[in-house]
Write a protein that holds these residues in place. Sequence first.
Motif, PDB file in Angstrom:
ATOM      1  N   THR A 251      15.168  -3.145 -32.207  1.00 49.92           N
ATOM      2  CA  THR A 251      15.062  -1.685 -32.149  1.00 49.92           C
ATOM      3  C   THR A 251      13.585  -1.343 -32.300  1.00 49.92           C
ATOM      4  N   LEU A 252      13.204  -0.094 -32.061  1.00 44.95           N
ATOM      5  CA  LEU A 252      11.771   0.226 -32.124  1.00 44.95           C
ATOM      6  C   LEU A 252      11.195  -0.014 -33.515  1.00 44.95           C
ATOM      7  N   ALA A 253      11.924   0.389 -34.556  1.00 47.81           N
ATOM      8  CA  ALA A 253      11.379   0.199 -35.911  1.00 47.81           C
ATOM      9  C   ALA A 253      11.335  -1.288 -36.273  1.00 47.81           C
TER      10      ALA A 253
ATOM     11  N   ALA B 118       8.244  -3.698 -37.187  1.00 47.48           N
ATOM     12  CA  ALA B 118       8.198  -4.483 -38.427  1.00 47.48           C
ATOM     13  C   ALA B 118       7.929  -5.959 -38.121  1.00 47.48           C
ATOM     14  N   SER B 119       8.310  -6.412 -36.930  1.00 51.82           N
ATOM     15  CA  SER B 119       8.162  -7.820 -36.568  1.00 51.82           C
ATOM     16  C   SER B 119       6.708  -8.163 -36.292  1.00 51.82           C
ATOM     17  N   GLY B 120       6.369  -9.426 -36.552  1.00 55.45           N
ATOM     18  CA  GLY B 120       4.989  -9.862 -36.325  1.00 55.45           C
ATOM     19  C   GLY B 120       4.854 -10.726 -35.087  1.00 55.45           C
ATOM     20  N   LYS B 121       5.717 -10.508 -34.111  1.00 57.96           N
ATOM     21  CA  LYS B 121       5.702 -11.316 -32.891  1.00 57.96           C
ATOM     22  C   LYS B 121       4.506 -10.920 -32.029  1.00 57.96           C
ATOM     23  N   THR B 122       3.793 -11.923 -31.533  1.00 59.68           N
ATOM     24  CA  THR B 122       2.615 -11.680 -30.710  1.00 59.68           C
ATOM     25  C   THR B 122       2.980 -10.831 -29.493  1.00 59.68           C
ATOM     26  N   GLY B 123       2.215  -9.785 -29.271  1.00 59.35           N
ATOM     27  CA  GLY B 123       2.426  -8.939 -28.100  1.00 59.35           C
ATOM     28  C   GLY B 123       3.345  -7.757 -28.331  1.00 59.35           C
ATOM     29  N   TRP B 124       4.093  -7.814 -29.429  1.00 59.06           N
ATOM     30  CA  TRP B 124       5.047  -6.730 -29.677  1.00 59.06           C
ATOM     31  C   TRP B 124       4.378  -5.449 -30.169  1.00 59.06           C
ATOM     32  N   ASP B 125       3.083  -5.540 -30.557  1.00 64.39           N
ATOM     33  CA  ASP B 125       2.403  -4.322 -31.015  1.00 64.39           C
ATOM     34  C   ASP B 125       2.126  -3.368 -29.854  1.00 64.39           C
ATOM     35  N   THR B 126       2.038  -3.924 -28.632  1.00 62.87           N
ATOM     36  CA  THR B 126       1.747  -3.046 -27.483  1.00 62.87           C
ATOM     37  C   THR B 126       2.951  -2.842 -26.566  1.00 62.87           C
TER      38      THR B 126
ATOM     39  N   PHE C 214       6.217  -1.477 -25.417  1.00 59.54           N
ATOM     40  CA  PHE C 214       6.889  -0.216 -25.765  1.00 59.54           C
ATOM     41  C   PHE C 214       6.080   0.656 -26.727  1.00 59.54           C
ATOM     42  N   ALA C 215       4.753   0.595 -26.614  1.00 60.65           N
ATOM     43  CA  ALA C 215       3.904   1.427 -27.476  1.00 60.65           C
ATOM     44  C   ALA C 215       4.250   2.903 -27.264  1.00 60.65           C
ATOM     45  N   PRO C 216       4.033   3.795 -28.211  1.00 64.20           N
ATOM     46  CA  PRO C 216       3.482   3.475 -29.529  1.00 64.20           C
ATOM     47  C   PRO C 216       4.526   2.908 -30.489  1.00 64.20           C
ATOM     48  N   GLN C 217       4.036   2.089 -31.402  1.00 66.23           N
ATOM     49  CA  GLN C 217       4.904   1.508 -32.416  1.00 66.23           C
ATOM     50  C   GLN C 217       5.355   2.562 -33.423  1.00 66.23           C
TER      51      GLN C 217
END
Length: 401
Positions: free
Chosen positions: A142-144, A148-156, A158-161
């Motif tokens: 889910t978006l939240a 919360a996850s620290g998976k590489t690439g997930w910060d961008t 479906f941005a914004p987090q």
Amino acid sequence: MEFSQYPVNTLLSITNRPDLVFTEGQGMWLTDHTGKRYLDFLQGWAVNCLGHSPQCVQDALIKQAGRLINPSPAFYNEPAIRLAETLTKHSCFDRVFFANSGAEANESAIKLARKWGQLHPNAAGDNRFEIITFEHSFHGRTLATMSASGKTGWDTLFAPQVPGFPKAHLNDLESVKGLITDKTIAIMLEPVQGEGGVLPVAPAFMQALRALTQKHNLLLIVDEVQTGMGRTGELFAYQLSEIEPDIMTLGKGIGAGVPLAAMLCKEEFACFTPGDQGGTYNGNPLMTAVGQAVADTLLAPGFMASVRESSEYLGAELERLSEEFGLQGERGEGLLRALRLGQDIGPQIVEAARLMEPVGLLLNAPRPDLLRFMPALNVTHAELDQMLAMLRQVLRQVQAA
Ligand SMILES: *Cc1c(COP(=O)(O)O)cnc(C)c1O
């Protein structure tokens, strides 16, 4: 039926799937559309803790389906009450909220922590809402929970987090301390990072986090979606560090294959008021009746001892295999183990193992240099031996190539 006859393109493509369709499952075995059998060391990603289609799950589904399927979460039902009683009796928690997936259970934990942070603001009177999580962690899709996850690439992606999830380094207390602000409300982590590559949290680190959270009046949340329900050889992995968290989430194994998850908390943090949290299927008797059958099986005398025994056997045998093939050893807790390959040959091994004839082997490479093993908790030595023999064959094949 030929694979090409299945209209698979009517399904939205979300991942690269091999050209096969599974039609049956029994214990450690899956059968595909051609009748080929596979020894399954994925078990639905550590979900089928009692193997495929265990009798107790079939019985619970049939019995409950004929009695009551869905009275709505606005009313009590017997299986939900019973399962909550069982889970609280065998853990350090007092209250249970049932959900349908691990991500949803984690969303509930995040919401509960944020609610607690509103009720207990900082000295300036502001809400506390930041939850410190960890690099390489996985908490759901889910978006939240992606945020919360620290998976590489997930910060961008479906941005914004969703804001408020600073990331620390696992087993590095200073990195956690450096992220604590007057907005922090909780620290959340997996006792063993599963998707991140089967990285166990050191008990001393978990204990230090417990002391740190107590000192700063923060909640300690353990995501036991993968590690809970016996997977690590204890009923819950937090027990390995001999601490008591404030909130825990469960998923995967709790339903042994059916959609069931849960968030548990201590009484003092049970701060939701009507309207804060809910969901159409939460705590429905059909799924919670299955959860009860699973819990009863895990809690039966001798079951957890046999999980620990199988874990030790698998760990020792993987270590032996590692030496034989010049690999980098194994790690893990209980029946959540990984073999360190030392080279990026994981995907190649996974593919070659699946393609073996006459029977295939299903493995997972969460990282290219790592194989992960998550068999049913009631896996037999014969099944472990068969997997090890097949893996040796594949390793010889891959190393020769
Ligand atoms: C699988 C997993 C989740 C997500 O669970 P879903 O049921 O897929 O939503 C969350 N946390 C951890 C540690 C997991 O392994």
